[in-house]
Motif scaffolding. Structure first.
Motif, PDB file in Angstrom:
ATOM      1  N   VAL A  92     -27.412  52.944 -14.385  1.00 31.50           N
ATOM      2  CA  VAL A  92     -26.481  53.417 -15.407  1.00 31.50           C
ATOM      3  C   VAL A  92     -25.249  52.500 -15.502  1.00 31.50           C
ATOM      4  O   VAL A  92     -24.867  52.096 -16.602  1.00 31.50           O
ATOM      5  CB  VAL A  92     -26.111  54.899 -15.163  1.00 31.50           C
ATOM      6  CG1 VAL A  92     -24.919  55.314 -16.010  1.00 31.50           C
ATOM      7  CG2 VAL A  92     -27.315  55.785 -15.463  1.00 31.50           C
ATOM      8  N   PRO A  93     -24.638  52.118 -14.354  1.00 34.09           N
ATOM      9  CA  PRO A  93     -23.525  51.164 -14.464  1.00 34.09           C
ATOM     10  C   PRO A  93     -23.960  49.839 -15.122  1.00 34.09           C
ATOM     11  O   PRO A  93     -23.214  49.255 -15.899  1.00 34.09           O
ATOM     12  CB  PRO A  93     -23.097  50.936 -13.009  1.00 34.09           C
ATOM     13  CG  PRO A  93     -23.507  52.186 -12.306  1.00 34.09           C
ATOM     14  CD  PRO A  93     -24.774  52.625 -12.977  1.00 34.09           C
ATOM     15  N   ALA A 133     -16.484  53.123 -20.896  1.00 36.40           N
ATOM     16  CA  ALA A 133     -15.269  52.461 -20.415  1.00 36.40           C
ATOM     17  C   ALA A 133     -15.262  52.449 -18.893  1.00 36.40           C
ATOM     18  O   ALA A 133     -15.923  53.262 -18.247  1.00 36.40           O
ATOM     19  CB  ALA A 133     -14.043  53.200 -20.935  1.00 36.40           C
ATOM     20  N   LEU A 134     -14.519  51.534 -18.351  1.00 38.83           N
ATOM     21  CA  LEU A 134     -14.325  51.474 -16.901  1.00 38.83           C
ATOM     22  C   LEU A 134     -13.313  52.532 -16.488  1.00 38.83           C
ATOM     23  O   LEU A 134     -12.405  52.861 -17.250  1.00 38.83           O
ATOM     24  CB  LEU A 134     -13.757  50.106 -16.522  1.00 38.83           C
ATOM     25  CG  LEU A 134     -14.743  48.950 -16.419  1.00 38.83           C
ATOM     26  CD1 LEU A 134     -14.009  47.628 -16.534  1.00 38.83           C
ATOM     27  CD2 LEU A 134     -15.465  49.028 -15.076  1.00 38.83           C
ATOM     28  N   PRO A 171     -17.758  48.736 -10.222  1.00 37.46           N
ATOM     29  CA  PRO A 171     -16.934  49.537  -9.298  1.00 37.46           C
ATOM     30  C   PRO A 171     -17.668  50.760  -8.753  1.00 37.46           C
ATOM     31  O   PRO A 171     -18.577  51.288  -9.388  1.00 37.46           O
ATOM     32  CB  PRO A 171     -15.737  49.950 -10.152  1.00 37.46           C
ATOM     33  CG  PRO A 171     -16.122  49.718 -11.555  1.00 37.46           C
ATOM     34  CD  PRO A 171     -17.220  48.722 -11.587  1.00 37.46           C
ATOM     35  N   ALA A 172     -17.253  51.190  -7.568  1.00 33.42           N
ATOM     36  CA  ALA A 172     -17.826  52.391  -6.957  1.00 33.42           C
ATOM     37  C   ALA A 172     -17.487  53.624  -7.798  1.00 33.42           C
ATOM     38  O   ALA A 172     -18.287  54.540  -7.925  1.00 33.42           O
ATOM     39  CB  ALA A 172     -17.282  52.561  -5.540  1.00 33.42           C
ATOM     40  N   MET A 173     -16.271  53.619  -8.357  1.00 28.40           N
ATOM     41  CA  MET A 173     -15.830  54.757  -9.162  1.00 28.40           C
ATOM     42  C   MET A 173     -16.143  54.525 -10.630  1.00 28.40           C
ATOM     43  O   MET A 173     -15.783  53.479 -11.172  1.00 28.40           O
ATOM     44  CB  MET A 173     -14.310  54.935  -9.037  1.00 28.40           C
ATOM     45  CG  MET A 173     -13.835  55.211  -7.625  1.00 28.40           C
ATOM     46  SD  MET A 173     -12.112  55.758  -7.581  1.00 28.40           S
ATOM     47  CE  MET A 173     -11.274  54.328  -8.259  1.00 28.40           C
ATOM     48  N   GLU A 174     -16.784  55.479 -11.240  1.00 33.59           N
ATOM     49  CA  GLU A 174     -17.027  55.428 -12.682  1.00 33.59           C
ATOM     50  C   GLU A 174     -16.429  56.695 -13.305  1.00 33.59           C
ATOM     51  O   GLU A 174     -16.298  57.728 -12.624  1.00 33.59           O
ATOM     52  CB  GLU A 174     -18.539  55.411 -12.981  1.00 33.59           C
ATOM     53  CG  GLU A 174     -19.280  54.162 -12.554  1.00 33.59           C
ATOM     54  CD  GLU A 174     -19.228  53.036 -13.609  1.00 33.59           C
ATOM     55  OE1 GLU A 174     -18.649  53.249 -14.697  1.00 33.59           O
ATOM     56  OE2 GLU A 174     -19.764  51.947 -13.320  1.00 33.59           O
ATOM     57  N   ASN A 175     -16.102  56.621 -14.591  1.00 32.58           N
ATOM     58  CA  ASN A 175     -15.708  57.844 -15.272  1.00 32.58           C
ATOM     59  C   ASN A 175     -16.878  58.823 -15.239  1.00 32.58           C
ATOM     60  O   ASN A 175     -18.035  58.415 -15.400  1.00 32.58           O
ATOM     61  CB  ASN A 175     -15.353  57.545 -16.728  1.00 32.58           C
ATOM     62  CG  ASN A 175     -14.043  56.795 -16.839  1.00 32.58           C
ATOM     63  OD1 ASN A 175     -13.106  57.033 -16.075  1.00 32.58           O
ATOM     64  ND2 ASN A 175     -13.974  55.869 -17.772  1.00 32.58           N
ATOM     65  N   GLY A 225      -8.063  51.018 -13.561  1.00 33.26           N
ATOM     66  CA  GLY A 225      -7.753  50.288 -12.335  1.00 33.26           C
ATOM     67  C   GLY A 225      -8.964  49.713 -11.621  1.00 33.26           C
ATOM     68  O   GLY A 225      -8.841  49.229 -10.509  1.00 33.26           O
ATOM     69  N   THR A 226     -10.150  49.788 -12.261  1.00 30.47           N
ATOM     70  CA  THR A 226     -11.344  49.199 -11.643  1.00 30.47           C
ATOM     71  C   THR A 226     -11.857  48.044 -12.504  1.00 30.47           C
ATOM     72  O   THR A 226     -11.460  47.910 -13.656  1.00 30.47           O
ATOM     73  CB  THR A 226     -12.476  50.230 -11.458  1.00 30.47           C
ATOM     74  OG1 THR A 226     -12.973  50.603 -12.746  1.00 30.47           O
ATOM     75  CG2 THR A 226     -11.983  51.461 -10.728  1.00 30.47           C
ATOM     76  N   ARG A 227     -12.714  47.240 -11.935  1.00 29.96           N
ATOM     77  CA  ARG A 227     -13.219  46.043 -12.613  1.00 29.96           C
ATOM     78  C   ARG A 227     -14.712  45.889 -12.432  1.00 29.96           C
ATOM     79  O   ARG A 227     -15.251  46.200 -11.375  1.00 29.96           O
ATOM     80  CB  ARG A 227     -12.574  44.780 -11.989  1.00 29.96           C
ATOM     81  CG  ARG A 227     -11.111  44.674 -12.174  1.00 29.96           C
ATOM     82  CD  ARG A 227     -10.539  43.611 -11.247  1.00 29.96           C
ATOM     83  NE  ARG A 227     -10.508  44.047  -9.852  1.00 29.96           N
ATOM     84  CZ  ARG A 227     -10.094  43.277  -8.838  1.00 29.96           C
ATOM     85  NH1 ARG A 227      -9.701  42.044  -9.063  1.00 29.96           N
ATOM     86  NH2 ARG A 227     -10.085  43.756  -7.603  1.00 29.96           N
ATOM     87  N   ASP A 228     -15.360  45.335 -13.449  1.00 37.17           N
ATOM     88  CA  ASP A 228     -16.712  44.802 -13.275  1.00 37.17           C
ATOM     89  C   ASP A 228     -16.561  43.338 -12.920  1.00 37.17           C
ATOM     90  O   ASP A 228     -15.636  42.674 -13.384  1.00 37.17           O
ATOM     91  CB  ASP A 228     -17.491  44.877 -14.595  1.00 37.17           C
ATOM     92  CG  ASP A 228     -17.889  46.296 -14.959  1.00 37.17           C
ATOM     93  OD1 ASP A 228     -18.225  47.053 -14.039  1.00 37.17           O
ATOM     94  OD2 ASP A 228     -17.868  46.632 -16.157  1.00 37.17           O
ATOM     95  N   PHE A 229     -17.482  42.828 -12.123  1.00 35.80           N
ATOM     96  CA  PHE A 229     -17.516  41.389 -11.912  1.00 35.80           C
ATOM     97  C   PHE A 229     -18.789  40.849 -12.530  1.00 35.80           C
ATOM     98  O   PHE A 229     -19.889  41.047 -12.007  1.00 35.80           O
ATOM     99  CB  PHE A 229     -17.402  41.053 -10.425  1.00 35.80           C
ATOM    100  CG  PHE A 229     -16.099  41.501  -9.844  1.00 35.80           C
ATOM    101  CD1 PHE A 229     -14.913  40.895 -10.245  1.00 35.80           C
ATOM    102  CD2 PHE A 229     -16.037  42.545  -8.939  1.00 35.80           C
ATOM    103  CE1 PHE A 229     -13.693  41.323  -9.741  1.00 35.80           C
ATOM    104  CE2 PHE A 229     -14.827  42.980  -8.434  1.00 35.80           C
ATOM    105  CZ  PHE A 229     -13.644  42.369  -8.835  1.00 35.80           C
TER     106      PHE A 229
END
Lengths: 442, 442
Positions: free
Chosen positions: A103-104, B4-5, A42-46, B8-12
Motif C-alpha cells: 500500500v505505501p 499524502a504523507l 515512512p513507518a507512520m502513514e496517515n 513530518g515524514t518522508r519517502d526516499f
C-alpha cells in the motif's frame, strides 16, 4: 525497574543481526543486478492511507498512533461517554504504522507519477507492524522484503522475477521449488466445470490440498455446492499438473499462454531450483489477477518462503488507474529459520573480528593499537583488548567472543617488531612480523 | 482519495535511497573493521521503558501507540469526563515509538547482561520518532547512527572512536574538525573561577560562543551571577585553547590527563581531519561524564555532523549499575545535505543499471533477455526494455533513467551473435560480441 520488550517484538543481538543482514544483503544484491532500485517509505502513514485496504480484519490489526498534544480536545462527549473505542479512533488518532509494503508503494507511485518513469522497478526491505496476537513464529513487528515492477504488462518481468527467486535461493543454499500458476487458468477451470460462481471458494479449497489431501479438498468442494462429478473433474485436472491440458476455454487459455510465455523467456536460463507449473496454487484471496508464484522448500518441512504475482489495479484506489504490476516477496523470518536449521550461514558470521591484540604491558598496548589500525586500514576487522590485564582474562574474552586469533605483544615482541600469533582452535603459536600478520589475517 | 504523507515524514525515492545507503554502508564498514557489531531493537517499546528518560519535554515528544482492541474498556469515567489527555495516556497506551537508540541499547544491555561479554561494542543504525513540530530540516522520523562500547573505562576507546570519525569523514570526502573536551575540565574551570555552582549555566553559555561571540557569552555568564573578572578569566582560558593550561586543579587535571591519553593513543595514527582540543565544547545538558566530542564541517557552514562522549551510568535506571561506556553518533541527514551541496556522491549512484538492452523484434527480445542474464550473472546490473517498441521510445526511457549504454539488437545482430552498443552521452556506436560487451560494461 525491570525492563522488558513490548509484547510480540524482538531484539536482534549481534550474531542474529549479522545473520539477518547476510540474508537481506544477498537478496538486495540480486535485486540490484536485475535493475530494481531501493525505495523507503515512512513507518507512520496517515490512517486514511491504510484503512480499508486490508479488509475489516486488517483495519483492526493496524497499530494506531495517538495524536500528540491535547488529543482529547476535539473529541465529542457522546463518543467518550459511550466508551466506543472504534468510534473514538478517528477523533484521537490520525496516523498508523505501516501494515505492509504494498500500500505505501502504491501511494508513492500515485503521488510521484510525474516523477517516475515506467516501467518502475523498486525493491523495499522494511519493517511492518500488525497488532496480531503474538505466538510462536508470529511477531507484531517483522520485516518484509518485496520487489515489484509497475507500468508494464510484459511477461518478461514474470520470467525475471522467477530468475531472482532462483538466484537468491541457490546463493543462500536453500533447495526450493518455484511454483507458478495463473488466476485466469483457475477461473477457466471453475467455469469449465460449470461452477464459475464457486471460483473463490474453489481456490480456497485447492489451496489446502497439501494440508488436507485429496479427500479433504473434495469434501470442501462439495460443501461449496458443487456436484460430485464437478469436484472429481477439477481435482483430477489439478492433480494432473500438465500445463497443455489447460487449454479448454478462453479463460484457461489466457493463463496457459501466459505461463507458456514465461517458460519461453526462461528456456535458456537453466534453473538450479525447478520452476514448476502448480495448478493448486491459489494465493488465497489476494488482489492478484495474472500469474501467481510461490516458493516452497524441498529439503525441509516448512511453509512457503516467498510468493507473489501480477495485479492490475494496485494504485487505482489512490487515483492512478490502469497500472499493471507484478511483484514477489521473500519471507525473511522463515528463510532465517531454514538457514539456521540447515546450518547454512557462513561460519565467519559468528566471528566479530579476525584477531584480538593482547598487550602484556602499557607500552605494548600503544604498539597493539597502532598495529590494529594498520590491519583495519586494509579492511580486516580486528580488536585490541583495552587494558593490560592477565593473559587468562584476555584469552577468556577472545574465546567467549569466538575470535579465531590472539595476537600477543610483550616487551620482547615490541622490541623485535614482531607478534606472537596464537590460533585459538588449535593452540598453535607462531612469531611473525607485521606483513605476515596482515597476510595471515586476510 | 488524494494520498499524502504523514506530517513530518518522508519517502526516499530510489536515487535518494541509494545515496543514503551509500552513507550508511560506508559508516557500517568502518564500524565493522573496528569490531563494532550490529544491534537492532524494535520500533515499539513499552512506555515504561521510554518515559522519564528524556525529561518532561521529551515525554511529550514520544509517539504513543493506542492499545489494540477495545482500548477504552478499562478507562475511568472520571478521567474521560475531565478530558485530561495526559492522565488518560497510561490507561489507553502502553507502547511508544523509539525516541533514540541510547535508551533501547541500555535496556538490551541490562536485559542481556549475562549473555553479553564486556567490553561490548555495538553499532545501531535505525529510525527514531519524535512528535516535534515539523520544520525545514526537522523531521518526525529520522535515522540515528550510533556506535558505543560499554563495560570498560579504557581511554583507548575514545581514541578509536576519534579514528572512526576521521576514517568515515575522509572516506566520504567531507573536511571536518574533530573536537574533543572533557566534562571534568569544564567543571574544574568553573570551580577554579569560584563559580562551581554556575557550572551548568556556564556550559550552556559557552556552547553558544560560535553563535553569539565573546561579548554575547560574557553577558550570558554575567547573567548567571558571575563577577566580571570571573567571566573574563573563564573566557580567556576558553579562547586560549592550550590544553596544558588546564592543569590548575584536581578536576581539570582529570580532564587534562584523559585528553592527553587519548592523544597519546593516536600519536602515530595520522589524522586526515584534525583532532583538536576545544574547551568551549559542552554538549549541552547531556548525560556525559567524561570526554565529549563533536565533529564540525570546515569547508561549509553547517552545524555539527556528529557528537558523543563518555557516560557512567547509562544502564543504572534498568538495574545494572557501574557500567561505563563511550559512544559517538553520526548526523545522517546533515551529512546527506553536505554531500549533496558539495557534490560528493559518486556519479555511479544515479545510474540504476549500466546498460539497457533494446530489442527490434520479438525474437531479439528473448536474445536480449538471455544476454542480460549472462551479464547479470557477472554481477553487473543491466536491464531489458520489456517489449518491442519504437527505438525512440526505448531511447527516451534510457535517457530519462540516466542509463549510460544502450545495447540494441535486431535481426542482423542476432544472426551474427553481436550487439550494437551505443554510449548515450557521446552517441558513439560500436558493434561488439558478448565477451566484449561484458568487458565494456564491467
Amino acid at each position: 525497574m525491570k525492563p522488558a520488550l513490548a509484547k510480540g517484538t524482538r531484539d536482534f543481538l549481534p550474531l542474529q543481526a549479522k545473520k539477518r543482514k547476510y540474508i537481506f544483503e544477498l537478496i538486495e544484491k540480486v535485486f540490484l543486478t536485475y535493475g530494481y532500485q531501493p525505495l523507503e517509505t515512512p513507518a507512520m502513514e496517515n490512517l486514511s492511507t491504510l484503512t480499508g485496504k486490508y479488509g475489516e480484519e486488517g483495519d483492526k490489526l493496524l497499530f494506531k498512533i495517538l495524536n500528540s498534544g491535547d488529543y482529547l480536545k476535539d473529541t465529542t462527549d457522546e463518543v467518550l461517554q459511550e466508551k466506543d473505542s472504534a468510534k473514538l479512533i478517528p477523533q484521537i488518532a490520525e496516523k498508523g504504522l505501516r501494515y505492509d509494503l504494498t500500500v505505501p508503494f502504491a501511494r508513492v507511485v500515485a503521488m510521484n507519477q510525474h516523477l517516475i518513469h515506467f516501467p518502475f522497478k523498486r525493491y523495499q526491505i522494511q519493517n511492518v507492524w500488525r497488532a496480531d496476537k503474538p505466538q510462536r513464529g508470529r511477531y507484531r513487528e517483522f520485516y518484509q522484503c518485496d520487489a515489484d515492477v509497475v507500468g508494464s504488462t510484459s511477461l518478461m518481468y514474470e520470467a525475471e522475477l522467477m530468475q531472482i527467486y532462483d538466484q537468491v535461493f541457490s546463493q543462500l543454499g536453500i533447495a526450493v521449488e518455484i511454483q507458478i500458476n495463473h488466476r485466469a487458468l483457475l477461473e477457466g477451470l471453475a467455469v469449465e466445470a460449470g461452477c464459475g460462481e464457486q471460483f473463490t471458494a474453489m481456490t480456497i479449497a485447492l489451496d489446502k490440498l497439501d494440508k488436507i489431501g485429496d479427500e479433504g479438498v473434495k469434501q470442501e468442494l462439495l460443501k461449496t455446492g458443487m456436484q460430485e462429478e464437478q469436484a472429481t473433474w477439477i481435482l483430477q485436472k489439478i492433480k494432473d499438473k500438465r500445463l497443455h491440458e489447460f487449454q479448454f476455454n478462453e479463460k484457461s487459455l489466457l493463463g496457459y499462454t501466459a505461463i507458456q510465455k514465461v517458460m519461453q523467456f526462461n528456456k535458456n536460463y537453466g534453473f538450479q531450483n525447478p520452476l514448476k507449473f502448480e495448478p493448486c496454487l491459489a494465493r488465497g484471496l489476494s488482489y492478484y489477477t495474472g500469474c501467481i508464484f510461490e516458493v516452497v522448500p524441498t529439503a525441509i518441512q516448512m511453509g512457503s518462503l516467498g510468493g507473489g504475482g501480477r495485479y492490475d489495479n494496485l494504485t487505482g484506489v489512490f487515483g492512478l488507474k490502469n497500472i499493471s504490476g507484478v511483484g514477489i516477496s521473500f519471507g525473511a523470518d522463515r528463510i532465517y529459520d531454514v538457514m539456521e536449521e540447515e546450518n547454512l550461514f557462513p561460519d565467519s558470521l559468528s566471528e566479530p573480528v579476525k584477531g584480538l591484540f593482547m598487550a602484556l604491558d602499557e607500552e605494548s598496548l600503544f604498539y597493539c593499537f597502532d598495529t590494529a589500525h594498520f590491519v583495519r586500514n586494509a579492511g580486516i576487522p580486528v580488536d585490541v583488548y583495552p587494558e593490560v590485564a592477565k593473559l587468562q582474562k584476555q584469552f577468556g574474552y577472545a574465546e567467549k567472543m569466538k575470535i579465531p586469533y590472539a595476537i600477543i605483544v610483550g616487551d620482547e615482541e615490541r622490541k623485535s617488531q614482531s607478534y606472537n600469533l596464537k590460533e585459538l582452535s588449535t593452540g598453535e603459536q607462531t612469531k611473525i612480523n607485521k606483513t605476515q600478520l596482515l597476510d595471515l589475517l586476510r
